[in-house]
Every structure is written in C-alpha cells, then in structure tokens.
Write a protein that holds these residues in place. Structure first.
Motif, short mmCIF file in Angstrom:
data_model
loop_
_atom_site.label_atom_id
_atom_site.label_comp_id
_atom_site.label_asym_id
_atom_site.label_seq_id
_atom_site.Cartn_x
_atom_site.Cartn_y
_atom_site.Cartn_z
N ASN A 1 2.56 4.55 -1.08
CA ASN A 1 2.00 5.70 -1.79
C ASN A 1 3.07 6.34 -2.67
O ASN A 1 4.06 6.88 -2.17
CB ASN A 1 1.47 6.71 -0.76
CG ASN A 1 0.65 7.81 -1.41
OD1 ASN A 1 0.83 8.14 -2.57
ND2 ASN A 1 -0.27 8.39 -0.64
N TYR B 1 2.35 8.80 -4.81
CA TYR B 1 1.80 10.05 -5.33
C TYR B 1 2.83 11.17 -5.33
O TYR B 1 3.07 11.82 -6.36
CB TYR B 1 0.56 10.45 -4.53
CG TYR B 1 0.06 11.83 -4.89
CD1 TYR B 1 -0.56 12.07 -6.11
CD2 TYR B 1 0.23 12.92 -4.02
CE1 TYR B 1 -1.01 13.34 -6.46
CE2 TYR B 1 -0.22 14.18 -4.36
CZ TYR B 1 -0.84 14.38 -5.58
OH TYR B 1 -1.26 15.64 -5.91
N TYR C 1 -5.15 6.57 -3.98
CA TYR C 1 -4.60 6.30 -2.65
C TYR C 1 -5.55 6.71 -1.53
O TYR C 1 -5.42 6.24 -0.41
CB TYR C 1 -3.24 6.97 -2.49
CG TYR C 1 -2.15 6.22 -3.23
CD1 TYR C 1 -1.78 4.94 -2.84
CD2 TYR C 1 -1.54 6.76 -4.35
CE1 TYR C 1 -0.83 4.23 -3.53
CE2 TYR C 1 -0.57 6.06 -5.05
CZ TYR C 1 -0.22 4.78 -4.63
OH TYR C 1 0.71 4.07 -5.32
N TYR D 1 -7.46 3.75 0.22
CA TYR D 1 -6.87 2.91 1.26
C TYR D 1 -7.26 3.45 2.63
O TYR D 1 -6.86 4.54 3.02
CB TYR D 1 -5.36 2.88 1.13
CG TYR D 1 -4.84 2.05 -0.02
CD1 TYR D 1 -5.61 1.03 -0.57
CD2 TYR D 1 -3.58 2.29 -0.56
CE1 TYR D 1 -5.15 0.26 -1.62
CE2 TYR D 1 -3.11 1.52 -1.62
CZ TYR D 1 -3.89 0.51 -2.14
OH TYR D 1 -3.43 -0.24 -3.18
N SER E 1 1.74 1.04 -8.54
CA SER E 1 0.53 1.42 -7.81
C SER E 1 -0.59 0.41 -8.02
O SER E 1 -1.35 0.12 -7.10
CB SER E 1 0.06 2.82 -8.25
OG SER E 1 1.04 3.80 -7.97
N ARG F 1 0.84 -1.19 0.00
CA ARG F 1 0.00 0.00 0.00
C ARG F 1 0.88 1.24 0.00
O ARG F 1 0.51 2.29 0.52
CB ARG F 1 -0.95 -0.02 1.20
CG ARG F 1 -1.99 -1.13 1.08
CD ARG F 1 -3.20 -0.92 1.93
NE ARG F 1 -4.33 -1.67 1.42
CZ ARG F 1 -5.57 -1.55 1.88
NH1 ARG F 1 -5.83 -0.73 2.86
NH2 ARG F 1 -6.56 -2.25 1.36
#
Length: 406
Positions: A82, A84, A166, A169, A113, A80
């Motif tokens: 991230n 970004y 994201y 999550y 991702s 998970r």
C-alpha cells in the motif's frame, strides 16, 4: 551500481561483487523490516542484469530507461503493498516545493500500484466487479500520470483513487491464481537478457501458492530470476529457503533515515525513528498512532481489576476493520517482545512497556501466541471478520484471567 541503495552498503557491495563476477543466483530472498530498501535493490538488480551499457547509475541504454520508468516487459511484480500514505506525504511536500523529484516519486508510486494489475496477472485473481473498479481507477490516473506537473485537482484525483484502489484488496497476501498466472509467464520466450519475477510479502503466501512457487524454483532457467521479498524469513517454508540465497536488510541508521527524508522526500522534518513512522504518521492504524488503544486493550484483557464488561464495551466501540487488524498485529508484536525479554533476561522478563505481560507464565504465553498466529491467518488468508476473531480470542482469555487460571 546500487548507489541508490541508501544505508545498505554491505548489501550493495555484495550484489555489486556478484554481478561483476557473474555469480548472481537465480533465486534470492531479500528479507528485513519494512522500508529498508528491499524493493529498491530488486529493481536495481533488474536494471543491472538487463543493461546494454556500463551498468552505471546514469546509463541511458534503452533497457535501463525502461526499467527505471517501470515499463520493462521482462519483469513482473506481484505485490499488494500500500503506497497510499507514502503518496500522501509526497503530495503534501509537492504542493509546497513543486519539485521534479517529488513529481517523479509520485509517478513511480502510481506505476508501482498498478503494475500487479496487468490483465494476464489478475485473470481469475479478482472478481469481475473489482477488476472493473480497478481499471476505472487506472483509467482516471492514466489521463494525468504523464503530466510534467500536477495541479491541485490532479493531486486530489491521485490521492482519492489510490485510497479507493487499495480498499479493493480483501487480504494482504497474493492470491493463488495470481501465482499460477505468474508461473505461466515464466515459460514464455521473451527477447530480453534476463526475465525477473519480484514477489512481495512472500512470507504471507498460502501453502498452495508456496507449492506452486517451489515447483518453479526447482526447475531453474538460465535467464529467469526470482527475487522474493519478505519481512520475516522464518515464515517462509524451508524448502523454498533452501533453494534461495538470502540477503538480510538491516534497519536503517538514523543518519540514513534523515538523509532519505530530506533528500528524496524534500522534507525538513526528519525527526522519525524509521521511514515507516514517517510515511504513516497520519495513518490511524500505524503502530505509533494505535499505541494508546493497544495499551488499553492489553490492560483490559490481562489486568484482573478490569471487568469483563469493560473489555466488551471497548471492543464494541471499535468498528474500523483496519484498526482492529492493527490492534491484533500490535498485540502479537507485544507478545513476541515479551518472549525476547525473557530470553535475554534468564526468563524473568523486563518488558517495561507492558509490564502486565510479565505475569503470564511461559506455557500460557506460548498458548496465546499460537492462538494469535491462527487468528491472523484466518483474517489475512481467509478474510474472516477481525472483530469476531478478536472477540473469540479475548473473551476466553479474560475469563481465565478473572478465574486466576493465567
């Protein structure tokens, strides 16, 4: 082999030696701080274990090409993580340079991702609404991901979809149903040299997930490998650690950080203490950007000269969930640092950054640490409100400070 592992020469040499001498173990833990090369090493090991050529960096065998493009059916990634803010930096630099290297890195981040979102992996691990949203974002990206160049509109789509993705999550830890789905995959027969499971943030797994993973580690298969990634190996249960060979990824040197930023990300501004600071320099929740608020929170809580109402007004002004979690994590890091200061200074404490913490006696500091760990567990695993948890944690402590009990 492993020449792409910048700043981790000792790890690269060790893995290279073990591969050459057929000594790679089936279960490994790669542990160390964020952005120290753990995932890079994991993918390189997948490539080397499945290579049909000479295992060199530039090998063009079909397996190496598939692993490098993250399209290899013999590996799964549970994560998970991230990407970004890292992608935001890449997009910023790509707009200026338009280089193939930056385009390929954006492509890789998109693939990373969505890799954990294969249908068989998320069955029962996400709600139907969240799955629909995730697939909608994936469809948007799939229309442009293979373009040789990205225009400004496409870059905007990439940035927006990654941010929205994201937000789906609820917690940073991998759901137990995804661990179960992974377990089922490991019993499949695949026509590959080596099947590899990469599990990110294994130090944040729930106890039920740990037990499922442990059961599989106790039943090793000859061509099945587990690579477990962790920031803090001490958070992993002993029974899992005892069945794995550990590799420690040390913090990168300043020279390595500058090299990666300038070469891989083609950025002339290399004055960052680590890659985390570089990728998250626009992230309001990063440690650097939340430091002012963290300092204020610590002083309002532990300084007797500040009233209860001042602390209340400060917490009432904080609405963003992610920023509240960053403050909680920052507070925990400060307490941990205070323990270290006392350990290396005969118990006196030399925390120059937050000297107010030095007045807290050892027993109360331990009590606060236990409360912080419990609070973080409730937030990350059970998805409880960080604001409610923080209020329930700080208000009793503030009362103790005002009554000279701390």
């Amino acid at each position: 082999m492993f020449s792409n592992l910048i700043g981790q020469e000792s790890i690269a040499d060790m893995l290279r030696c073990e591969v050459n001498n057929d000594m790679i173990t089936n279960s490994m833990i790669f542990h160390g701080n964020k952005y120290t090369g753990k995932l890079t090493a994991a993918f390189e090991l997948v490539r080397v274990l499945n290579c049909d050529g000479d295992k060199s960096k530039n090998c063009k065998c079909s397996n190496c090409l598939r692993v490098n493009s993250l399209d290899f059916n013999g590996m799964i990634l549970l994560s998970r993580r991230n990407y970004y803010y890292e992608t935001v930096e890449l997009i910023k630099n790509y707009k200026q340079k338009k280089s193939a290297m930056l385009r390929n890195q954006i492509y890789k981040n998109l693939k990373l991702s969505y890799m954990p979102l294969e249908n068989f992996l998320i069955d029962g691990a996400m709600s139907e609404n969240d799955k629909k949203s995730a697939f909608k974002y994936a469809d948007k990206v799939s229309e442009i991901i293979d373009n040789k160049e990205y225009n400004s509109v496409e870059l905007e789509i990439i940035e927006e979809t990654m941010k929205s993705f994201y937000d789906l999550y609820r917690t940073p830890n991998i759901p137990v149903n995804q661990i179960r789905n992974m377990l089922n995959w490991t019993y499949l027969s695949l026509d590959v040299k080596a099947r590899v499971v990469i599990i990110d943030k294994v130090d944040y797994l729930e106890s039920s997930s740990e037990n499922i993973l442990l059961k599989r580690l106790e039943e090793p298969s000859s061509n099945l490998y587990f690579i477990l990634l962790a920031e803090n190996k001490n958070r992993i249960i002993q029974t899992i650690k005892s069945r794995c060979r550990s590799y420690y990824f040390s913090d990168l040197s300043k020279e390595s950080i500058q090299y990666i930023i300038s070469k891989k990300y083609e950025d002339d501004n290399t004055d960052f203490k680590n890659l985390l600071s570089y990728f998250h320099n626009t992230d309001p929740c990063s440690a650097d950007n939340s430091k002012v608020k963290l300092t204020k929170l610590i002083n309002l809580t532990f300084n007797k000269n500040h009233s209860f109402s001042e602390l209340y007004l400060f917490l009432e002004s904080e609405k963003d969930k992610n920023q509240l979690i960053a403050l909680i994590q920052g507070l925990k890091n400060c307490i941990d640092k205070e323990f270290l200061c006392r350990e290396y200074s005969s118990g006196e404490g030399e925390n120059l950054e937050f000297p107010i913490l030095s007045i807290i006696d050892y027993n109360h500091l331990t009590y606060i640490t236990d409360l912080l760990n419990t609070m973080l567990q409730r937030i990350t695993i059970y998805n409880l409100s960080p604001k409610n948890q923080l209020e329930g944690f700080l208000y009793p402590i503030k009362e103790m400070v005002l009554n000279d009990k701390i």
